[in-house]
Design a protein around this motif. Sequence first.
Motif, PDB file in Angstrom:
ATOM      1  N   VAL A 121      -2.162   3.473  -4.973  1.00  0.00           N
ATOM      2  CA  VAL A 121      -2.488   4.393  -3.892  1.00  0.00           C
ATOM      3  C   VAL A 121      -1.363   4.430  -2.871  1.00  0.00           C
ATOM      4  CG1 VAL A 121      -4.044   4.887  -1.977  1.00  0.00           C
ATOM      5  CG2 VAL A 121      -4.970   4.051  -4.141  1.00  0.00           C
ATOM      6  N   ILE A 122      -0.993   5.644  -2.489  1.00  0.00           N
ATOM      7  CA  ILE A 122      -0.084   5.836  -1.358  1.00  0.00           C
ATOM      8  C   ILE A 122      -0.858   6.604  -0.307  1.00  0.00           C
ATOM      9  CG2 ILE A 122       1.893   7.151  -0.568  1.00  0.00           C
ATOM     10  CD1 ILE A 122       3.401   6.416  -2.898  1.00  0.00           C
ATOM     11  N   ARG A 123      -0.821   6.103   0.907  1.00  0.00           N
ATOM     12  CA  ARG A 123      -1.564   6.789   1.978  1.00  0.00           C
ATOM     13  C   ARG A 123      -0.604   7.449   2.938  1.00  0.00           C
ATOM     14  NH1 ARG A 123      -6.809   4.442   4.571  1.00  0.00           N
ATOM     15  NH2 ARG A 123      -6.971   6.691   4.766  1.00  0.00           N
ATOM     16  N   LEU A 124      -0.672   8.758   3.045  1.00  0.00           N
ATOM     17  CA  LEU A 124       0.102   9.438   4.074  1.00  0.00           C
ATOM     18  C   LEU A 124      -0.589   9.203   5.417  1.00  0.00           C
ATOM     19  CD1 LEU A 124       0.939  12.714   2.150  1.00  0.00           C
ATOM     20  CD2 LEU A 124       2.552  10.990   2.902  1.00  0.00           C
ATOM     21  N   PRO A 125       0.205   9.021   6.479  1.00  0.00           N
ATOM     22  CA  PRO A 125      -0.399   8.645   7.765  1.00  0.00           C
ATOM     23  C   PRO A 125      -1.295   9.724   8.354  1.00  0.00           C
ATOM     24  CG  PRO A 125       1.963   9.009   7.988  1.00  0.00           C
ATOM     25  CD  PRO A 125       1.661   9.007   6.533  1.00  0.00           C
ATOM     26  N   PHE A 126      -1.074  10.988   7.995  1.00  0.00           N
ATOM     27  CA  PHE A 126      -1.952  12.061   8.460  1.00  0.00           C
ATOM     28  C   PHE A 126      -1.888  13.182   7.439  1.00  0.00           C
ATOM     29  CE2 PHE A 126       1.893  11.520  11.023  1.00  0.00           C
ATOM     30  CZ  PHE A 126       2.661  12.557  10.545  1.00  0.00           C
TER      31      PHE A 126
ATOM     32  N   LEU B 144      -0.919  16.226   5.574  1.00  0.00           N
ATOM     33  CA  LEU B 144       0.322  16.985   5.573  1.00  0.00           C
ATOM     34  C   LEU B 144       0.300  18.161   4.622  1.00  0.00           C
ATOM     35  CD1 LEU B 144       2.484  13.853   5.845  1.00  0.00           C
ATOM     36  CD2 LEU B 144       2.980  15.855   7.211  1.00  0.00           C
TER      37      LEU B 144
ATOM     38  N   THR C 238       5.424  13.659  -2.270  1.00  0.00           N
ATOM     39  CA  THR C 238       5.449  12.208  -2.048  1.00  0.00           C
ATOM     40  C   THR C 238       5.334  11.497  -3.398  1.00  0.00           C
ATOM     41  OG1 THR C 238       4.262  12.641   0.005  1.00  0.00           O
ATOM     42  CG2 THR C 238       4.432  10.350  -0.689  1.00  0.00           C
TER      43      THR C 238
ATOM     44  N   ALA D   5       7.010  10.727   7.369  1.00  0.00           N
ATOM     45  CA  ALA D   5       5.671  10.314   6.949  1.00  0.00           C
ATOM     46  C   ALA D   5       5.686   9.887   5.485  1.00  0.00           C
ATOM     47  CB  ALA D   5       4.680  11.452   7.170  1.00  0.00           C
ATOM     48  N   GLN D   6       6.409  10.648   4.653  1.00  0.00           N
ATOM     49  CA  GLN D   6       6.492  10.284   3.237  1.00  0.00           C
ATOM     50  C   GLN D   6       7.188   8.943   3.060  1.00  0.00           C
ATOM     51  OE1 GLN D   6       8.490  13.829   1.739  1.00  0.00           O
ATOM     52  NE2 GLN D   6       6.622  14.456   0.682  1.00  0.00           N
ATOM     53  N   GLU D   7       8.288   8.795   3.782  1.00  0.00           N
ATOM     54  CA  GLU D   7       9.050   7.547   3.685  1.00  0.00           C
ATOM     55  C   GLU D   7       8.183   6.362   4.109  1.00  0.00           C
ATOM     56  OE1 GLU D   7      12.205   5.812   2.228  1.00  0.00           O
ATOM     57  OE2 GLU D   7      11.994   7.985   2.333  1.00  0.00           O
ATOM     58  N   LEU D   8       7.468   6.556   5.199  1.00  0.00           N
ATOM     59  CA  LEU D   8       6.584   5.513   5.705  1.00  0.00           C
ATOM     60  C   LEU D   8       5.537   5.141   4.660  1.00  0.00           C
ATOM     61  CD1 LEU D   8       5.572   3.946   8.309  1.00  0.00           C
ATOM     62  CD2 LEU D   8       3.975   5.835   8.570  1.00  0.00           C
ATOM     63  N   ALA D   9       4.920   6.158   4.056  1.00  0.00           N
ATOM     64  CA  ALA D   9       3.869   5.907   3.064  1.00  0.00           C
ATOM     65  C   ALA D   9       4.443   5.181   1.852  1.00  0.00           C
ATOM     66  CB  ALA D   9       3.222   7.225   2.644  1.00  0.00           C
ATOM     67  N   LEU D  10       5.654   5.617   1.419  1.00  0.00           N
ATOM     68  CA  LEU D  10       6.276   4.985   0.251  1.00  0.00           C
ATOM     69  C   LEU D  10       6.627   3.533   0.548  1.00  0.00           C
ATOM     70  CD1 LEU D  10       8.529   7.967  -0.858  1.00  0.00           C
ATOM     71  CD2 LEU D  10       6.705   6.950  -2.219  1.00  0.00           C
TER      72      LEU D  10
ATOM     73  N   ALA E 232       3.519   1.354   0.690  1.00  0.00           N
ATOM     74  CA  ALA E 232       3.007   1.055  -0.651  1.00  0.00           C
ATOM     75  C   ALA E 232       3.849  -0.030  -1.312  1.00  0.00           C
ATOM     76  CB  ALA E 232       3.007   2.317  -1.503  1.00  0.00           C
ATOM     77  N   GLU E 233       5.178   0.071  -1.091  1.00  0.00           N
ATOM     78  CA  GLU E 233       6.072  -0.927  -1.683  1.00  0.00           C
ATOM     79  C   GLU E 233       5.813  -2.313  -1.099  1.00  0.00           C
ATOM     80  OE1 GLU E 233      10.462   0.164  -1.694  1.00  0.00           O
ATOM     81  OE2 GLU E 233       9.468   1.625  -3.002  1.00  0.00           O
TER      82      GLU E 233
ATOM     83  N   GLU F 129       3.089  -3.374   0.255  1.00  0.00           N
ATOM     84  CA  GLU F 129       1.797  -3.860  -0.214  1.00  0.00           C
ATOM     85  C   GLU F 129       1.926  -4.512  -1.587  1.00  0.00           C
ATOM     86  OE1 GLU F 129      -1.655  -1.025  -0.399  1.00  0.00           O
ATOM     87  OE2 GLU F 129      -1.184  -1.083   1.746  1.00  0.00           O
ATOM     88  N   ARG F 130       2.687  -3.814  -2.437  1.00  0.00           N
ATOM     89  CA  ARG F 130       2.905  -4.355  -3.773  1.00  0.00           C
ATOM     90  C   ARG F 130       3.622  -5.689  -3.701  1.00  0.00           C
ATOM     91  NH1 ARG F 130       4.689  -0.317  -8.471  1.00  0.00           N
ATOM     92  NH2 ARG F 130       6.719  -1.115  -7.921  1.00  0.00           N
TER      93      ARG F 130
END
Lengths: 267, 124
Positions: free
Chosen positions: A82-87, A89, A97, B103-108, B111-112, B114-115
């Motif tokens: 799971v990847i969570r986007l912060p809001f 988009l 993503t 936002a995408q970079e942050l999410a990626l 996730a990394e 967390e792994r």
Amino acid sequence: MPRDPITIIVGVRTRRYPQSSGRRTGRADRPLILIPAFNEAANIEAVLARIHQATPAHPVLIVDDGSTDDTAARARTAGAGVIRLPFNLGYGVALQTGYKYALRHGHDCVVQLDADGQHEPGDIPALLAPIAAAEADVVVGSRFMVPGGYRSGAVRRLGMVVFGALAFWLTGRRFSDVTSGFQALGADVLRFFSDDRYPPDYPDADVLIMLNRAGFRIHELPVRMYARHGGRSQHAGLLRPAYYVFKMLLSVLLTPLRQEAFKRQGA
Amino acid sequence: MPEITLHQQVFAFVTALVIFAFIVELVRRRRLREEYSWLWLLTGAAMLVMVVWYRALLFVTAVIGAMSPVTTLMLFSLLFLLAIAIHYSIIVSRLTVQVKNLAQELALLAAERERGTAADHRAR
């Protein structure tokens, strides 16, 4: 040009973008199954279970587009990445993503499907096959190539006809389903889409036209599609469909005016 | 040709000067970034020029075929406002793309990480 009832393969029509003519190696050794999801807690577990049943070997990634319900937690419990986007988009950003994730983690292709259960995971291997065989860069699962396969509302059908006609006018080839979210994409397309040119909201007909113009080979395959089970479609309401039509018209009509050269790796 | 009274000219000059000084001050205090200020500075400068050098305004009026200098001023104020609004739309569009990428970079990365922590737990 092969044209049988199962596969309609339409060759590349390159305009303005000279592409590699050399041999391309198709690879689908490490596919990633990608599911963008926004508030799909009601559907996600069933969808993941069906995917696991159909293709147990492939890793599954959910991109949670800022859901306010427990979509992410349920997907995680069900064993998906799971990847969570912060809001929130948008659908296109969630997909992109996933493309970026796939490229960074060494996946050579992606099969994307929707989280609402309308796509049949049993069709995933069929969508991957042309990519593995290096026959296509993009494989679009079309609900309309199945006789009597899918029924949709009159307005949506009209929209599909109009955008299908526009796509035909701009690319010279027929797409039977320009709004399908059930697609398989090869690594070159993932790289092409990881750029800022990828539309953030509704990547449909405009993206197919863009791909065609950039010289990617697009196949359409018949897939089964079901009406969604629960939750809310991204096209619900009155204003959103109107905005969708406006945005898509603008985007489709501007696509030919943009110069978007793309170099394939090894091209 | 209509003439401008000294009274009007003084008022217009003071107004234009205050606006221009205000923009410069904002940039000086870094409340307004240089890259976004140029259109405002251009507007302020144009206002000052028109006030001080009234003949220029009359000339522009004649060139565009307007009946009175008032029309010229109104027209150009609207055009400047329009330009500024478009300028902002461009900036907002750029910021939207940047926020999206962040936002995408942050999410990626999340996730990394967390792994990574999950792997650490397994290793222990």
